[in-house]
Design a protein around this motif. Structure first.
Motif, PDB file in Angstrom:
ATOM      1  N   LEU A 105     -16.350   0.708  30.994  1.00 24.05           N
ATOM      2  CA  LEU A 105     -15.937   1.404  29.775  1.00 24.05           C
ATOM      3  C   LEU A 105     -15.311   0.446  28.766  1.00 24.05           C
ATOM      4  O   LEU A 105     -15.509   0.603  27.561  1.00 24.05           O
ATOM      5  N   GLU A 106     -14.580  -0.541  29.248  1.00 20.04           N
ATOM      6  CA  GLU A 106     -13.992  -1.534  28.346  1.00 20.04           C
ATOM      7  C   GLU A 106     -15.078  -2.356  27.663  1.00 20.04           C
ATOM      8  O   GLU A 106     -15.003  -2.624  26.464  1.00 20.04           O
ATOM      9  N   LYS A 107     -16.106  -2.741  28.410  1.00 19.56           N
ATOM     10  CA  LYS A 107     -17.236  -3.481  27.814  1.00 19.56           C
ATOM     11  C   LYS A 107     -17.954  -2.626  26.773  1.00 19.56           C
ATOM     12  O   LYS A 107     -18.317  -3.119  25.703  1.00 19.56           O
ATOM     13  N   ILE A 108     -18.137  -1.354  27.067  1.00 19.63           N
ATOM     14  CA  ILE A 108     -18.799  -0.462  26.117  1.00 19.63           C
ATOM     15  C   ILE A 108     -17.952  -0.304  24.866  1.00 19.63           C
ATOM     16  O   ILE A 108     -18.463  -0.332  23.743  1.00 19.63           O
ATOM     17  N   ARG A 109     -16.630  -0.160  25.028  1.00 20.26           N
ATOM     18  CA  ARG A 109     -15.746  -0.055  23.858  1.00 20.26           C
ATOM     19  C   ARG A 109     -15.799  -1.306  22.999  1.00 20.26           C
ATOM     20  O   ARG A 109     -15.794  -1.231  21.772  1.00 20.26           O
TER      21      ARG A 109
END
Length: 119
Positions: A105-109
């Protein structure tokens, strides 16, 4: 692709906990059967006579159902202990899945926030 990977990992986690619960329940049920075989082996012989065929068979311990009950009790306790160990250690697997989920999720954000800054 990432969502499919996380869904597969979640499916493995659910299967892991379901297996642990099945081990615990079957271990305790087998322990109950082992205790009955130790305390009153005539119950199983009566069930076999009532059914008209061999429902319960003690294998090589046909003449010694108490020994079969002791072995069943030992194996059942090992099975229940394995299930309880799986449930106890499952918290580490859950933490690992949560770590991977947060990482993805951090990479997607980062990808979407970088795209917003450029426009």
């Amino acid at each position: 692709m990432i969502a499919g990977l996380l869904a597969a990992l979640l499916g493995l986690l659910i299967t892991y906990f379901a297996t642990a619960v099945v081990f615990v329940i079957s271990g305790f049920l087998c322990a109950l059967i082992g205790l009955i075989a130790i305390i009153s082996p005539d119950i199983f012989l009566e069930i076999n006579r009532w059914a008209g065929e061999t429902v319960f068979q003690f294998g090589p311990f046909q003449n010694h159902p108490q020994i079969a009950g002791m072995l069943t009790l030992i194996i059942a306790m090992m099975l229940a202990a394995l299930g309880l160990l799986m449930l106890w250690s499952g918290k580490h697997i859950w933490r690992g899945l949560r770590f991977w989920l947060n990482l993805m999720l951090e990479k997607i954000r980062k990808i979407f926030s970088r795209g917003r800054k450029n426009t």
